[in-house]
Design a protein around this motif. Structure first.
Motif, PDB file in Angstrom:
ATOM      1  N   ARG A 156       0.844  -1.189   0.000  1.00 54.51           N
ATOM      2  CA  ARG A 156       0.000   0.000   0.000  1.00 54.51           C
ATOM      3  C   ARG A 156       0.878   1.237   0.000  1.00 54.51           C
ATOM      4  O   ARG A 156       2.063   1.182   0.320  1.00 54.51           O
TER       5      ARG A 156
ATOM      6  N   VAL B  73      -8.568   0.496  -5.789  1.00 53.30           N
ATOM      7  CA  VAL B  73      -8.368  -0.210  -7.053  1.00 53.30           C
ATOM      8  C   VAL B  73      -8.495  -1.711  -6.837  1.00 53.30           C
ATOM      9  O   VAL B  73      -7.862  -2.275  -5.940  1.00 53.30           O
TER      10      VAL B  73
ATOM     11  N   ARG C 249      -8.257  -5.571  -8.747  1.00 52.34           N
ATOM     12  CA  ARG C 249      -7.565  -6.220  -9.864  1.00 52.34           C
ATOM     13  C   ARG C 249      -8.351  -7.416 -10.371  1.00 52.34           C
ATOM     14  O   ARG C 249      -8.955  -8.156  -9.595  1.00 52.34           O
TER      15      ARG C 249
ATOM     16  N   VAL D  22      -7.671  -3.640 -14.170  1.00 53.10           N
ATOM     17  CA  VAL D  22      -8.012  -3.068 -12.869  1.00 53.10           C
ATOM     18  C   VAL D  22      -9.245  -2.199 -13.040  1.00 53.10           C
ATOM     19  O   VAL D  22      -9.541  -1.704 -14.137  1.00 53.10           O
TER      20      VAL D  22
ATOM     21  N   HIS E 138      -2.853   6.701 -13.134  1.00 56.22           N
ATOM     22  CA  HIS E 138      -2.608   5.745 -12.059  1.00 56.22           C
ATOM     23  C   HIS E 138      -3.162   4.356 -12.420  1.00 56.22           C
ATOM     24  O   HIS E 138      -2.476   3.340 -12.254  1.00 56.22           O
ATOM     25  N   LEU E 139      -4.388   4.316 -12.929  1.00 60.13           N
ATOM     26  CA  LEU E 139      -4.989   3.027 -13.276  1.00 60.13           C
ATOM     27  C   LEU E 139      -4.243   2.332 -14.410  1.00 60.13           C
ATOM     28  O   LEU E 139      -4.066   1.108 -14.398  1.00 60.13           O
TER      29      LEU E 139
ATOM     30  N   GLN F   2      -1.284   0.791 -12.938  1.00 62.44           N
ATOM     31  CA  GLN F   2      -1.653  -0.378 -12.154  1.00 62.44           C
ATOM     32  C   GLN F   2      -1.937  -1.588 -13.049  1.00 62.44           C
ATOM     33  O   GLN F   2      -1.608  -2.723 -12.706  1.00 62.44           O
TER      34      GLN F   2
ATOM     35  N   ALA G 217       1.331  -2.978 -14.110  1.00 63.54           N
ATOM     36  CA  ALA G 217       1.928  -3.710 -12.995  1.00 63.54           C
ATOM     37  C   ALA G 217       1.239  -5.058 -12.807  1.00 63.54           C
ATOM     38  O   ALA G 217       1.887  -6.069 -12.496  1.00 63.54           O
ATOM     39  N   ALA G 218      -0.086  -5.084 -12.992  1.00 63.77           N
ATOM     40  CA  ALA G 218      -0.832  -6.336 -12.849  1.00 63.77           C
ATOM     41  C   ALA G 218      -0.379  -7.377 -13.865  1.00 63.77           C
ATOM     42  O   ALA G 218      -0.457  -8.580 -13.620  1.00 63.77           O
TER      43      ALA G 218
ATOM     44  N   ALA H  58       5.402  -3.491 -14.444  1.00 60.50           N
ATOM     45  CA  ALA H  58       5.398  -2.224 -13.711  1.00 60.50           C
ATOM     46  C   ALA H  58       6.446  -1.275 -14.266  1.00 60.50           C
ATOM     47  O   ALA H  58       7.569  -1.684 -14.591  1.00 60.50           O
TER      48      ALA H  58
END
Length: 206
Positions: free
Chosen positions: A73, A92, A94, A99, A127-128, A131, A134-135, A139
């Motif tokens: 976090r 958020v 996943r 996401v 940001h999304l 993310q 990264a998912a 990343a």
């Protein structure tokens, strides 16, 4: 990236509650129509509160840590940070390489009359998109962000935001995302290019 051990949760909870109250204060400041003497009185109270908070300060906002549930976090983040008054904060979720999040913008996010500032929408999507990358195990840092504004984004009503990773070439990765109404009407769409650094920056302070 340096990740701190889990801090004392009661203190973090208190910081998040303080930030939530500051968000309410910012909205109230945006909407207030009280008389000048009351404005002056509240300003004096806030000056005193600010001085009390500055009695002990950090050099930077809170960095990454591990929550009680074992997940990473970032409570100081401007988008998702519960301890950052600027954040919604966005929660958020996943689903594979995608996401999504339910969100509602606030009066303090106004740009054009009655609508959210375009830069705020872009920040949320940036940001999304990151993310989503990264998912997918890609990343990286934002290299470019292309935003397409379809319709005005209202504040004070429930909306949906989502993003998915679409492709990768070496250290480059692309994601696509959008903010829509609950019935799926597109309001803002975006495409982001992310570059996975060879060495991740390390926070100066936990």
């Amino acid at each position: 990236m340096t990740i701190e051990a889990a801090p004392v949760e009661p203190r973090l909870q208190a910081l998040c509650e303080l930030s939530a109250q500051v968000r309410e204060l910012m909205d109230a400041t945006s909407l207030t129509d009280v008389a000048e003497p009351e404005l002056a009185a509240v300003t004096a109270l806030l000056a005193e509160a600010t001085a009390r908070l500055r009695a002990a300060t950090r050099d930077t906002p809170r960095s990454f840590d591990i929550g009680p549930d074992g997940t990473l976090r970032h409570l100081g983040n401007a988008v998702v940070g519960g301890a950052n008054p600027h954040a919604l904060p966005l929660v958020v979720e996943r689903d594979g390489d995608a996401v999504h999040s339910r969100l509602s913008f606030r009066p303090m996010h106004e740009g054009p009359p009655g609508s959210v500032h375009g830069g705020i929408s872009a920040m949320i999507l940036d940001h999304l998109l990151g993310q989503a990358a990264a998912a997918a195990g890609k990343a990286g840092m934002t290299a470019s962000l292309t935003v397409r504004y379809r319709k005005p984004v209202p504040y004070g009503v429930p909306l949906l935001a989502s993003a998915e990773h679409v492709r990768a070439e070496g250290r480059k990765s692309w994601s696509e995302g959008r903010i829509t109404t609950l019935d799926g009407t597109p309001l803002v769409e975006a495409t982001g290019l992310f570059i996975t650094p060879t060495i991740w920056p390390t926070p100066l302070h936990p």
